[in-house]
Motif scaffolding. Structure first.
Motif, PDB file in Angstrom:
ATOM      1  N   LEU A   1     -39.683   8.473  22.731  1.00  0.00           N
ATOM      2  CA  LEU A   1     -40.502   8.977  23.760  1.00  0.00           C
ATOM      3  C   LEU A   1     -39.820  10.063  24.635  1.00  0.00           C
TER       4      LEU A   1
ATOM      5  N   GLN B   1     -43.439  11.034  19.199  1.00  0.00           N
ATOM      6  CA  GLN B   1     -44.499   9.906  19.169  1.00  0.00           C
ATOM      7  C   GLN B   1     -43.869   8.699  18.603  1.00  0.00           C
TER       8      GLN B   1
ATOM      9  N   ILE C   1     -48.952   7.701  25.357  1.00  0.00           N
ATOM     10  CA  ILE C   1     -47.904   6.762  25.821  1.00  0.00           C
ATOM     11  C   ILE C   1     -48.693   5.608  26.123  1.00  0.00           C
TER      12      ILE C   1
END
Length: 155
Positions: free
Chosen positions: A58, A63, A129
């Motif tokens: 991240l 991703q 997230i």
């Protein structure tokens, strides 16, 4: 562990956005950082390595494929002498910067770099997230949630 690894990764990522020095703490003390985020006393090597690998991805603006995270973290762990501390140092070292005061030349405490914060904020704002929603901005509720999580307090 009571929490899913992806939730812990989200909590740590959000904490880094709020306080960039959290990334240094994760790099230097991965087990205790995960313990603080979860409130759990027993954190396995596998769990800690997955959190480090996830937060590192991240921080780099990528991703995380949570379906293959355990396999990827195990491979990275074996490449780093089966040490979560070595893994954290190798994966997060580039995302941490120690700013230098131009006037005095003194080095400030190491913290997440501006690029790292930008990457995390962008991914969080996009809803990529887990458990982190910054679409409404970073508010007092987010700050209180971080402090509560990191201090191991119950809401």
């Amino acid at each position: 562990m009571a929490m899913q690894v992806q939730d812990i990764i989200g909590m740590v990522a959000k904490a880094v956005i709020q306080n960039p020095e959290v990334l240094t703490t994760l790099m230097e003390h991965p087990y205790s950082t995960v313990r603080q985020a979860t409130g759990e006393e027993n954190v396995s090597k596998e769990e800690a390595s997955q959190v480090v690998a996830g937060v590192s991805a991240l921080a780099a603006g990528n991703q995380v494929d949570y379906g293959s995270l355990a396999t990827m973290a195990a491979k990275l762990l074996s490449e780093n002498g089966d040490s979560v501390h070595a893994l954290a140092s190798s994966m997060l070292g580039g995302a941490v910067a120690a700013p230098v005061d131009e006037t005095s030349g003194a080095t400030a405490p190491a913290a997440a770099s501006a690029d790292t914060i930008a990457n995390l904020t962008k991914l969080a704002g996009s809803g990529l997230i887990p458990g982190v929603d910054l679409s409404d901005g970073i508010g007092l509720d987010d700050v209180i949630g971080f402090a509560t999580s990191l201090l191991g307090l119950k809401k």
